[in-house]
Design an enzyme around this catalytic site. Structure first.
Site, PDB file in Angstrom:
ATOM      1  N   ASP A  49       3.066   6.561 -19.405  1.00 13.88           N
ATOM      2  CA  ASP A  49       4.388   6.930 -19.924  1.00 13.88           C
ATOM      3  C   ASP A  49       4.933   5.847 -20.841  1.00 13.88           C
ATOM      4  OD1 ASP A  49       4.719   9.361 -18.519  1.00 13.88           O
ATOM      5  OD2 ASP A  49       5.312   8.265 -16.719  1.00 13.88           O
ATOM      6  N   ASP A  71      -1.796   8.406 -15.307  1.00  6.84           N
ATOM      7  CA  ASP A  71      -0.532   8.775 -15.921  1.00  6.84           C
ATOM      8  C   ASP A  71      -0.121   7.608 -16.817  1.00  6.84           C
ATOM      9  OD1 ASP A  71       1.872  10.825 -15.393  1.00  6.84           O
ATOM     10  OD2 ASP A  71       2.699   8.836 -15.754  1.00  6.84           O
ATOM     11  N   ARG A  88      -3.008  12.382  -9.799  1.00  7.98           N
ATOM     12  CA  ARG A  88      -3.625  12.327 -11.120  1.00  7.98           C
ATOM     13  C   ARG A  88      -4.532  11.108 -11.266  1.00  7.98           C
ATOM     14  NH1 ARG A  88       1.723  11.882 -13.107  1.00  7.98           N
ATOM     15  NH2 ARG A  88       2.021  13.801 -11.961  1.00  7.98           N
ATOM     16  N   ARG A 123      -7.781  13.748 -17.098  1.00  7.32           N
ATOM     17  CA  ARG A 123      -6.663  14.167 -16.269  1.00  7.32           C
ATOM     18  C   ARG A 123      -6.493  15.675 -16.358  1.00  7.32           C
ATOM     19  NH1 ARG A 123      -0.371  12.272 -16.344  1.00  7.32           N
ATOM     20  NH2 ARG A 123       0.438  14.207 -15.478  1.00  7.32           N
TER      21      ARG A 123
HETATM   22  O1  GSY Z   1       5.428   9.233 -13.052  1.00  2.77           O
HETATM   23  C1  GSY Z   1       4.262   8.597 -12.832  1.00  2.77           C
HETATM   24  C2  GSY Z   1       3.433   9.287 -11.807  1.00  2.77           C
HETATM   25  N1  GSY Z   1       4.003   9.125 -10.467  1.00  2.77           N
HETATM   26  C3  GSY Z   1       3.945   8.048  -9.668  1.00  2.77           C
HETATM   27  C4  GSY Z   1       3.397   6.760  -9.829  1.00  2.77           C
HETATM   28  O2  GSY Z   1       2.806   6.383 -10.851  1.00  2.77           O
HETATM   29  N2  GSY Z   1       3.554   5.900  -8.756  1.00  2.77           N
HETATM   30  C5  GSY Z   1       4.198   6.261  -7.608  1.00  2.77           C
HETATM   31  N3  GSY Z   1       4.298   5.377  -6.621  1.00  2.77           N
HETATM   32  N4  GSY Z   1       4.732   7.482  -7.456  1.00  2.77           N
HETATM   33  C6  GSY Z   1       4.602   8.366  -8.476  1.00  2.77           C
HETATM   34  N5  GSY Z   1       5.045   9.628  -8.551  1.00  2.77           N
HETATM   35  C7  GSY Z   1       4.679  10.067  -9.763  1.00  2.77           C
HETATM   36  S1  GSY Z   1       5.046  11.643 -10.354  1.00  2.77           S
END
Ligand code: GSY
Length: 151
Positions: free
Chosen positions: A93, A91, A88, A79
């Site tokens: 979390d 991700d 990315r 990443r």
């Molecule tokens: O915070 C996680 C990254 N992220 C995402 C995601 O994983 N899915 C969707 N649908 N929108 C996102 N916006 C972010 S930033």
């Protein structure tokens, strides 16, 4: 003592499902994986659709050790942080750890401060842990998500 912990994973570059599969295969103490969802991006620039899942661990790792696990998986997916909220490969979390709160900004906040606003988190989380979905939670109308099946 081990307790339930939940991580959220998302990918919107390249072989999205493969990035998720590879990360899940390397997670410690894994007990469950949600269905796979394709989701419209929430926030950030115009970007491609995400694949998202939530996983459950039964772990005695500390919250900061779990954060290290998340970062290791992101690094393994090569990443690159080009832009905050941007596209990315992976991700990961920390969402929730039973009985724990962590207030160590900007590194780590548990429960995740934005989890309840995000359908791409709450819907797969509710598949694994319906007890964590607030009774008054409403799916935001501008966050469509589609269940694809098993990862
Ligand atoms: O915070 C996680 C990254 N992220 C995402 C995601 O994983 N899915 C969707 N649908 N929108 C996102 N916006 C972010 S930033």
């Amino acid at each position: 003592m081990s307790r339930r912990a939940f991580l959220a994973l998302g990918s919107n570059i390249g072989e999205r499902a493969e990035y998720l599969r590879t990360a899940v295969a390397e997670l410690p103490d894994l007990v469950a994986v949600s269905p796979l969802y394709e989701t419209d991006p929430v926030g950030g620039p115009e970007q491609d659709l995400f694949l998202n899942i939530v996983v459950e661990l039964d772990t005695d790792l500390t919250a900061h050790q779990l954060l290290g696990v998340c970062r290791d998986r992101e690094a393994a997916a090569e990443r690159v942080r080009v832009e905050r909220w941007g596209p990315r490969t992976l991700d990961v979390d920390v969402l929730w750890i039973d009985g724990e709160t962590v207030d160590d900004p900007p590194e780590l906040l548990v429960p995740h401060p934005r989890m309840f606003e995000r359908a791409f988190v709450m819907v797969p989380l509710a598949d694994l842990a319906p007890d964590l979905l607030p009774a008054d939670w409403v799916h935001p109308a501008d966050q469509p998500i589609r269940k694809l099946g098993d990862l």
